[in-house]
Design a protein around this motif. Structure first.
Motif, PDB file in Angstrom:
ATOM      1  N   VAL A 106     104.414  77.179  60.362  1.00  0.00           N
ATOM      2  CA  VAL A 106     104.578  75.878  61.017  1.00  0.00           C
ATOM      3  C   VAL A 106     103.218  75.364  61.484  1.00  0.00           C
ATOM      4  CG1 VAL A 106     105.598  74.658  62.975  1.00  0.00           C
ATOM      5  CG2 VAL A 106     106.938  76.368  61.742  1.00  0.00           C
ATOM      6  N   ASP A 107     102.931  74.128  61.170  1.00  0.00           N
ATOM      7  CA  ASP A 107     101.635  73.560  61.523  1.00  0.00           C
ATOM      8  C   ASP A 107     101.642  72.869  62.883  1.00  0.00           C
ATOM      9  OD1 ASP A 107     100.480  73.913  58.721  1.00  0.00           O
ATOM     10  OD2 ASP A 107     102.233  72.668  58.311  1.00  0.00           O
ATOM     11  N   ILE A 108     102.713  72.114  63.098  1.00  0.00           N
ATOM     12  CA  ILE A 108     102.727  71.218  64.255  1.00  0.00           C
ATOM     13  C   ILE A 108     103.894  71.526  65.193  1.00  0.00           C
ATOM     14  CG2 ILE A 108     103.060  68.804  64.972  1.00  0.00           C
ATOM     15  CD1 ILE A 108     101.715  67.972  62.332  1.00  0.00           C
ATOM     16  N   ALA A 109     103.590  71.626  66.479  1.00  0.00           N
ATOM     17  CA  ALA A 109     104.648  71.711  67.494  1.00  0.00           C
ATOM     18  C   ALA A 109     104.748  70.370  68.204  1.00  0.00           C
ATOM     19  CB  ALA A 109     104.327  72.807  68.497  1.00  0.00           C
ATOM     20  N   ILE A 110     105.928  69.823  68.185  1.00  0.00           N
ATOM     21  CA  ILE A 110     106.181  68.560  68.868  1.00  0.00           C
ATOM     22  C   ILE A 110     106.770  68.903  70.227  1.00  0.00           C
ATOM     23  CG2 ILE A 110     107.442  66.376  68.771  1.00  0.00           C
ATOM     24  CD1 ILE A 110     107.545  66.799  65.674  1.00  0.00           C
ATOM     25  N   ILE A 111     106.020  68.643  71.260  1.00  0.00           N
ATOM     26  CA  ILE A 111     106.434  69.095  72.588  1.00  0.00           C
ATOM     27  C   ILE A 111     107.034  67.957  73.394  1.00  0.00           C
ATOM     28  CG2 ILE A 111     105.642  70.084  74.758  1.00  0.00           C
ATOM     29  CD1 ILE A 111     103.749  71.808  73.271  1.00  0.00           C
TER      30      ILE A 111
END
Lengths: 210, 210
Positions: free
Chosen positions: B148-153
């Motif tokens: 996974v590249d991106i964590a959307i917080i």
DNA sequence: AATTCTTGAAATAAAAAGTAAAAAAATATA
DNA sequence: TATATTTTTTTACTTTTTATTTCAAGAATT
């Protein structure tokens, strides 16, 4: 309106909400006073930049003392217009529109949601956060009765221009645009864009090139 | 990775998604070629600036011809990383998290949602857009298995720092931060902030001072 | 009263961003 | 084929914006 001697630069304006957040935190923590030096460490800025930023709006500090947290916070509140607040409507009650409508924090911070509008007959009448979704047809009448400052536009691309024109013609003063599209309205209407897809693309670019 | 001779300025990077949007539109309209001059009128920029922007990434145009819409669009795609795409997860399945999860456009544009996580037992297991909301506990295992590249917080303020640290320590490369809070992570993790409340405050300021 | 802080304002410096224009290359035209 | 035209690329220049430094003056503290 706050007295403003010369145009405040964009960079300063964009930092204001951040100052406001930090001041709120300090207030929360019962900190009474803070110097530009201490604040600068907290925020990762230089002390002189902070002083210069605040001095754009008048002298809020006191030599030998620093800034009074409480009063600086309330000055910032005035500068940002949060003290008097703004009335808003949401146009477009899709996922995003509904999420924003449900975001109770905005109310607390002085952005009062007065109405939600949509075209989709299937959702008109549905209640979101205590407000019934209204038909777009009733928007002109509604805006004639209620004083609304900000239109939050969360409609699909295709109808964005039309909706923005309508809102502008009905006396809206500012548009918070979530549509992946540029909006063109007369100069007396201010547009602030939240282009989410642009934002994630910039993130992607930076990841690739980090 | 695209060859990059010198650092590309922030202003240019932020314009890239906008170029990308306009190129997509032109492609849609079956326009084959476009000169910087014509594009500049469409976009409200100077021709010279457009040429300079593109030249940061190599010469995509042809003298006497202009830019080929199709190929410029696909170059931009590569530059932004949209061609290969990014895998993402959402942490925090509240209103905003769910709205983003439901926003199908992101998938189309190369941001693939692989998982949704939350702490709230009441919503864990619920399906959003075909994905089950998972318990935060399972995040480490999940990230060990999936790239996974991106964590959307999209979690509440209070837990933002903790969640960001966790994501960073598990090899996430970028954070798309919707929390009204600054995030501090190591330099190998890129953060892109979408401070909605900051954004609306700036709008409010501008309305007051317009 | 003396000393230490700390701001605010002006001046300066630095950086960033945008514009212009010459040179080069391809296309279109006669 | 030669020539004129278009349009990019590259470099240099200009302007604008942003940030830093400096320092006098005021306030708090000792």
């Amino acid at each position: 309106m706050a007295i403003q001697y010369k145009k405040v630069s964009d960079a300063v304006i964009k930092r204001l909400p951040r100052y406001f957040r930090y001041l709120a935190e300090l207030k929360e923590a019962n900190v009474q006073r803070i110097s530009s030096g201490v604040l600068s460490e907290k925020m990762g800025l230089t002390a002189s930049q902070i002083r210069q930023d605040f001095s754009c709006f008048g002298g809020f500090g006191q030599q030998g003392y620093g800034y009074n947290v409480e009063s600086l916070h309330s000055e910032l509140k005035k500068i940002l217009g949060v003290d008097k607040g703004f009335n808003t409507i949401i146009i477009g009650a899709g996922n995003l529109g509904q999420a924003i409508a449900n975001h109770s924090k905005f109310e607390k911070r002085g952005y009062f949601l007065k109405g939600i509008f949509d075209l989709d007959a299937k959702i008109i009448g549905k209640k979101i956060n205590g407000l019934e979704i209204m038909n777009m047809d009733s928007l002109p009448d509604f805006l004639r009765k209620e004083k609304v400052d900000i239109a939050i536009i969360t409609v699909p691309r295709e109808v964005t221009a039309e909706v923005a024109d309508l809102a502008a013609s009905l006396g809206i003063k500012g548009i918070w645009n979530f549509s992946a599209m540029d909006i063109k309205v007369p100069d007396d209407v201010v547009v602030e864009n939240v282009h989410l897809s642009d934002s994630i693309m910039v993130l992607g670019y930076r990841i690739k090139n980090n």
